[in-house]
Write a protein that holds these residues in place. Structure first.
Motif, PDB file in Angstrom:
ATOM      1  N   TYR A   1      50.074  37.692  34.136  1.00  0.00           N
ATOM      2  CA  TYR A   1      49.145  36.789  33.474  1.00  0.00           C
ATOM      3  C   TYR A   1      48.783  35.641  34.409  1.00  0.00           C
ATOM      4  CZ  TYR A   1      46.927  33.420  30.554  1.00  0.00           C
ATOM      5  OH  TYR A   1      46.002  32.536  30.065  1.00  0.00           O
ATOM      6  N   LEU A   2      47.484  35.420  34.582  1.00  0.00           N
ATOM      7  CA  LEU A   2      46.968  34.339  35.420  1.00  0.00           C
ATOM      8  C   LEU A   2      45.977  33.547  34.582  1.00  0.00           C
ATOM      9  CD1 LEU A   2      46.264  36.474  38.624  1.00  0.00           C
ATOM     10  CD2 LEU A   2      48.309  35.118  38.132  1.00  0.00           C
ATOM     11  N   GLY A   3      46.400  32.373  34.124  1.00  0.00           N
ATOM     12  CA  GLY A   3      45.532  31.596  33.255  1.00  0.00           C
ATOM     13  C   GLY A   3      45.927  30.141  33.222  1.00  0.00           C
TER      14      GLY A   3
ATOM     15  N   PRO B   1      33.680  26.767  37.941  1.00  0.00           N
ATOM     16  CA  PRO B   1      33.177  27.554  39.077  1.00  0.00           C
ATOM     17  C   PRO B   1      34.276  28.366  39.752  1.00  0.00           C
ATOM     18  CG  PRO B   1      32.299  25.322  39.149  1.00  0.00           C
ATOM     19  CD  PRO B   1      33.336  25.332  38.072  1.00  0.00           C
ATOM     20  N   GLU B   2      35.494  27.833  39.799  1.00  0.00           N
ATOM     21  CA  GLU B   2      36.609  28.555  40.425  1.00  0.00           C
ATOM     22  C   GLU B   2      36.966  29.810  39.622  1.00  0.00           C
ATOM     23  OE1 GLU B   2      36.416  24.439  41.670  1.00  0.00           O
ATOM     24  OE2 GLU B   2      36.621  25.316  39.654  1.00  0.00           O
ATOM     25  N   GLU B   3      36.954  29.678  38.300  1.00  0.00           N
ATOM     26  CA  GLU B   3      37.265  30.840  37.465  1.00  0.00           C
ATOM     27  C   GLU B   3      36.143  31.871  37.541  1.00  0.00           C
ATOM     28  OE1 GLU B   3      39.481  33.251  34.828  1.00  0.00           O
ATOM     29  OE2 GLU B   3      39.979  31.628  36.224  1.00  0.00           O
TER      30      GLU B   3
ATOM     31  N   ALA C   1      35.127  38.264  41.728  1.00  0.00           N
ATOM     32  CA  ALA C   1      35.885  39.015  42.729  1.00  0.00           C
ATOM     33  C   ALA C   1      36.557  40.227  42.088  1.00  0.00           C
ATOM     34  CB  ALA C   1      36.923  38.114  43.392  1.00  0.00           C
ATOM     35  N   ILE C   2      37.085  40.069  40.890  1.00  0.00           N
ATOM     36  CA  ILE C   2      37.697  41.196  40.186  1.00  0.00           C
ATOM     37  C   ILE C   2      36.660  42.276  39.905  1.00  0.00           C
ATOM     38  CG2 ILE C   2      38.650  41.862  37.934  1.00  0.00           C
ATOM     39  CD1 ILE C   2      40.147  39.149  37.970  1.00  0.00           C
ATOM     40  N   LEU C   3      35.486  41.870  39.458  1.00  0.00           N
ATOM     41  CA  LEU C   3      34.433  42.825  39.115  1.00  0.00           C
ATOM     42  C   LEU C   3      33.812  43.481  40.340  1.00  0.00           C
ATOM     43  CD1 LEU C   3      32.795  40.745  36.264  1.00  0.00           C
ATOM     44  CD2 LEU C   3      33.924  42.963  35.988  1.00  0.00           C
ATOM     45  N   ALA C   4      34.024  42.891  41.507  1.00  0.00           N
ATOM     46  CA  ALA C   4      33.493  43.472  42.751  1.00  0.00           C
ATOM     47  C   ALA C   4      34.497  44.372  43.449  1.00  0.00           C
ATOM     48  CB  ALA C   4      33.074  42.349  43.702  1.00  0.00           C
ATOM     49  N   ALA C   5      35.718  44.465  42.920  1.00  0.00           N
ATOM     50  CA  ALA C   5      36.778  45.243  43.565  1.00  0.00           C
ATOM     51  C   ALA C   5      36.832  46.666  42.988  1.00  0.00           C
ATOM     52  CB  ALA C   5      38.108  44.514  43.413  1.00  0.00           C
TER      53      ALA C   5
END
Length: 279
Positions: free
Chosen positions: A61-63, A101-103, A109-113
């Motif tokens: 979990y990263l939040g 903006p950071e999130e 990046a997740i959706l581009a991997a």
């Protein structure tokens, strides 16, 4: 359009993997989760709880800090540092209007991997053009906004939700799980199925977050064993929906006919999974 006659418990059982003696936490699937927010930290707890209860090797979990604290209080086995994952769950309990903006950069990046991604709620605005295999989980209002972003009519012709979901999947290049009393699943290849009507007691806050966790776990478990495409993601989405609905039925039974809350559904997932696997 290839409309399935109905995704059954037997169909779902084939895709619900049972661990073997040779498994470890990585081969059972690792789900990365970026959900919850300062306003809605509980969504993170519900999704993580559901993922663990569905059966998975690890949840990362990263939040936000408050959500992280609540997740660890409920599920201390959750890992809260970045690392290897087989699939992602993003967006539950978040709002695109207040996203930093950071999130946004992290989600893009997740959706581009390469890893498959379950996309819910506050991340749906980012899915157009995603390179990763994706399955989106909108309710009807979110679906209308997604269709508008894709240049599609917001109102389905003749109110046909199944045709609308198929059209969205084709335009998106990813699978769609359209939530509702009758959940519709569609893939970009044209396969669709309409799940049996779920108990009306599911229409309560947080049950969609539970569904996201179920689907994330099912996808991560499958992705640990094979490469997933949008077509298989559609079958996995139908499987997760059946599992979620069955857990809700068990929760209603335990409550002597209802009402139930979202955590009640998550807590019945192990029993629901056992029932489906016996098929």
């Amino acid at each position: 359009m290839n409309v399935d006659g109905g995704w059954t418990a037997s169909d779902a059982a084939v895709l619900l993997r049972v661990p073997t003696a040779s498994d470890d936490k990585y081969s059972r699937g690792v789900l990365g989760v970026r959900t919850g927010s300062r306003q809605y930290p509980g969504a993170a707890v519900l999704g993580v709880e559901a993922a663990w209860r569905t059966g998975i090797g690890m949840v990362r979990y990263l939040g936000p800090d408050r959500a992280t604290d609540l997740v660890l209080h409920r599920r201390p086995e959750t890992v809260t540092v970045d690392g290897r994952v087989q699939a992602w769950l993003i967006g539950s309990g978040t709002d695109a209007a207040t996203r930093s903006p950071e999130e946004t950069a992290a989600l893009r990046a997740i959706l581009a991997a390469d890893a498959p991604v379950v996309v819910d709620a506050g991340a749906l605005d980012l899915v157009a053009g995603a390179a990763a295999p994706i399955v989106v989980t909108p309710h009807d209002r979110e679906h209308a906004r997604l269709r508008e972003a894709l240049g599609l009519p917001t109102t389905p012709r003749d109110g046909d939700r199944t045709a609308a979901a198929r059209e969205t999947a084709e335009a998106l290049g990813g699978s769609v799980l359209l939530k509702g009393s009758r959940t519709v699943v569609a893939t970009p290849g044209g396969w669709t199925t309409v799940l049996p009507e779920a108990t009306a007691w599911l229409s309560t806050a947080g049950t969609g977050d539970v569904l996201g966790g179920v689907l994330g776990a099912v996808v991560a478990g499958a992705a640990a064993q094979r490469r997933l495409d949008a077509e298989l993601l559609g079958r996995l989405a139908a499987t997760a929906s059946l599992l979620h609905a069955r857990a809700a039925e068990l929760a209603v039974d335990a409550a002597n006919g209802g009402p139930i809350a979202a955590l009640d559904v998550a807590e019945r997932l192990p029993a629901a999974g056992a029932q489906l696997r016996r098929r």
